[in-house]
Design a protein around this motif. Structure first.
Motif, short mmCIF file in Angstrom:
data_model
loop_
_atom_site.label_atom_id
_atom_site.label_comp_id
_atom_site.label_asym_id
_atom_site.label_seq_id
_atom_site.Cartn_x
_atom_site.Cartn_y
_atom_site.Cartn_z
N GLN A 104 29.61 15.43 -7.42
CA GLN A 104 29.80 14.28 -6.54
C GLN A 104 30.93 13.40 -7.07
N GLN A 105 31.71 12.87 -6.16
CA GLN A 105 32.86 12.04 -6.54
C GLN A 105 33.02 10.90 -5.54
N ARG A 106 33.33 9.73 -6.05
CA ARG A 106 33.64 8.59 -5.19
C ARG A 106 35.00 8.04 -5.58
N HIS A 107 35.88 7.92 -4.61
CA HIS A 107 37.23 7.39 -4.83
C HIS A 107 37.31 6.01 -4.20
N ILE A 108 37.59 4.99 -5.01
CA ILE A 108 37.63 3.61 -4.56
C ILE A 108 39.07 3.11 -4.57
N THR A 109 39.53 2.64 -3.43
CA THR A 109 40.86 2.04 -3.34
C THR A 109 40.71 0.64 -2.75
N GLU A 110 41.23 -0.35 -3.46
CA GLU A 110 41.16 -1.73 -3.00
C GLU A 110 42.55 -2.35 -3.04
N LYS A 111 42.81 -3.20 -2.08
CA LYS A 111 44.00 -4.03 -2.14
C LYS A 111 43.72 -5.33 -1.40
N GLY A 112 44.43 -6.37 -1.82
CA GLY A 112 44.22 -7.66 -1.19
C GLY A 112 44.33 -8.80 -2.17
N TYR A 113 43.97 -9.99 -1.71
CA TYR A 113 44.21 -11.19 -2.50
C TYR A 113 43.43 -12.37 -1.91
N ILE A 114 43.35 -13.43 -2.70
CA ILE A 114 43.00 -14.76 -2.20
C ILE A 114 44.12 -15.69 -2.63
N GLY A 115 44.77 -16.29 -1.68
CA GLY A 115 45.81 -17.27 -1.98
C GLY A 115 45.37 -18.64 -1.50
N GLU A 116 45.69 -19.66 -2.28
CA GLU A 116 45.27 -21.02 -1.92
C GLU A 116 46.49 -21.88 -1.64
N TYR A 117 46.56 -22.37 -0.42
CA TYR A 117 47.59 -23.35 -0.05
C TYR A 117 47.02 -24.74 -0.34
N VAL A 118 47.73 -25.50 -1.15
CA VAL A 118 47.20 -26.78 -1.61
C VAL A 118 48.01 -27.94 -1.06
N LEU A 119 47.30 -28.99 -0.74
CA LEU A 119 47.89 -30.26 -0.34
C LEU A 119 47.24 -31.32 -1.22
N SER A 120 48.01 -31.90 -2.13
CA SER A 120 47.43 -32.75 -3.18
C SER A 120 48.08 -34.13 -3.20
N PHE A 121 47.27 -35.10 -3.63
CA PHE A 121 47.75 -36.46 -3.83
C PHE A 121 47.15 -36.98 -5.12
#
Length: 487
Positions: free
Chosen positions: A195-212
């Motif tokens: 038995q074999q499992r092949h895992i492929t992942e891609k992606g991200y979390i990006g944060e757009y910030v508005l700061s004061f």
């Protein structure tokens, strides 16, 4: 084995597109504060320092430390190696770790004990990267996923089988039925499969910030950030079984592939403060509300089978050796996801103009992560969230960073982070990160470079309901370069 228990629970209570989302609950809640090269080199420990664009996602009060306007951007390269049983897979990715602009407004006639400057920042920090590829194996198995599909299909007419799994298994002759719709697999008693499992992942979390932020008497710094997080995660999980020499069946191999794409937007709010106890010692604190996501998830599957025509046992009735089908439709689900609340306490000590050492301590209770489904069974939603609460725990992360100024234009940096265990139980599944780098500056231009290394392990159930678990050991290398301009 506690992670295995959690995954097994999820495989039993969550089917189709939901199961992948629940398994990603922790992934979408775990973040790294390493947008700029300077922050990366110092382990992300910037909660009490500020003056770096990454601090807007850690402790927003850091924007109040700026005494001039600044623009930065940080391209980065990541290399991940995933290994199981001596087999490894490499994955390279090129990302933008940071793009940011800070505007500083300094009062010309500011009182010594009053407000000195007000700063505004806008930009982007990458807080998670999902790019990875790897294999996990279970050799000489006496069990098979085909047995599960045959059991699940029992008593159901072929036209009414679950379209994403059992129906595909039936169409590819991996399970077969009699007149009473009793199903059996294409394997025979005593057949053994690799038995074999092949895992492929891609992606991200990006944060757009508005700061004061603002600076009061060069002693107290306050700041707030509105964070808008962009999430994209695509996984391809391919599960295969291969017949061994000596088996009775004519089945050579089959592959079942799941495709899941999750995307959406989340919003959070951060509030922070930094206080100079003395000119050398400062402390900081920040709170992060949960990120409230609305996510869309697409899920579909495919299956193929290969038979040996020279073996008559269980050979397909249509006489073909190869079969391949895709699910009849794509499941599209919209749901809400809420990450846990975060608290960050920080301290830093400055050695004059020669160096600094800083420390961040972050606390997160992963039990509070929650899913919400519109127009769904409330009992089902409760079961999923209860599984998270029963399997996760309150955890903490420790980040330590140091910087030493060799010359007025050259600084050396180093960092360490301990990412705490998130699962209940006795075994510690946390991991460490190690980093280092340097910074150069000339007039109004500066250049920073950083390298970060981390090694971690994850357990995978080979298939839903299986008692076989395999560990995928991963190492990650990051190189980041920040180009900055002050004006």
């Amino acid at each position: 084995m506690k992670r295995y228990t959690f995954l097994l629970i999820l495989s039993l209570i969550a089917g189709g597109s939901y199961s992948q989302s629940v398994d990603n609950a922790l992934k979408y809640s775990s973040q790294e504060y390493t947008g700029t090269a300077r922050s990366t080199a110092m382990g992300g420990a910037f909660g009490a320092l500020g003056g770096d664009f990454s601090s807007l996602s850690i402790n927003p009060a850091g924007i109040g430390v700026y005494r001039s306007s600044e623009f930065t951007f940080t391209p980065s390269v990541e290399y991940t190696k995933a290994e199981n049983g001596g087999y490894s897979e490499d994955k390279y990715s090129f990302t933008m770790g940071n793009v940011g602009y800070v505007a500083s407004f300094i009062q010309k006639m500011a009182p010594a004990k009053g407000w000195q400057n007000f700063n505004f920042g806008i930009g982007y920090n990458r807080v998670a990267n999902f790019n990875r590829e790897g294999y996990v194996f279970n050799l000489n198995s006496e069990t098979s996923l085909l047995d599960n599909w045959a059991s699940y299909a029992s008593g159901t007419a072929p036209g009414s089988l679950y379209t994403f799994e059992e129906k595909l298994a039936y169409d590819t002759y991996l399970i077969n039925n009699d007149d009473e719709n009793n199903y059996v697999s294409a394997l025979y008693d005593g057949d053994i499969m690799d038995q074999q499992r092949h895992i492929t992942e891609k992606g991200y979390i990006g944060e757009y910030v508005l700061s004061f932020g603002a600076n009061y008497a060069h002693r107290l710094y306050l700041g707030a950030t509105i964070g808008i997080q962009d999430l994209y995660h695509k996984t391809t999980n391919s599960y295969s079984e291969y017949s061994l020499v000596g088996n009775t069946t004519s089945l050579n191999e089959f592959t079942f592939t799941e495709y899941t794409t999750t995307s959406g937007v989340g919003v959070n709010f951060k509030l922070g403060a930094i206080y100079k106890v003395t000119n050398q010692f400062r402390i900081g604190a920040a709170i992060h509300t949960p990120t409230f996501y609305n996510l869309d998830e697409d899920y579909d599957t495919a299956m193929s089978s290969q038979f040996d025509p020279s073996i008559s046992a269980a050979f397909p009735e249509d006489g073909n050796a190869y079969h391949s089908y895709e699910s009849e439709y794509v499941s599209r689900v919209n749901y809400d996801y809420e990450t846990p609340f975060r608290t960050i306490l920080s301290a830093a000590y400055l050695f004059g103009h020669k160096g600094v050492i800083s420390l961040d301590y972050e606390m997160i209770d992963y039990r509070n992560a929650e899913f919400g489904f519109d127009n769904s069974d409330s009992d089902y939603e409760m079961t999923l969230n209860k599984a998270i609460s029963n399997s996760y725990r309150s955890s903490s992360n420790l980040r330590i960073g140091a910087e030493y100024r060799m010359t007025p234009n050259l600084s050396l940096r180093g960092g360490f982070a301990r990412i705490g265990d998130t699962y209940k139980g006795e075994t510690d599944e946390g991991y460490n990160t190690y980093s280092g780098g340097f910074g150069l500056k000339q007039n109004n231009f500066f250049f920073d470079m950083a390298y970060q290394y981390k090694e971690y392990s994850e357990d995978y159930v080979l298939y839903s309901g299986s008692s076989d678990v395999a560990s995928l050991n991963s190492t990650n290398h990051q190189v980041r370069m920040t180009f900055g301009f002050k004006f």
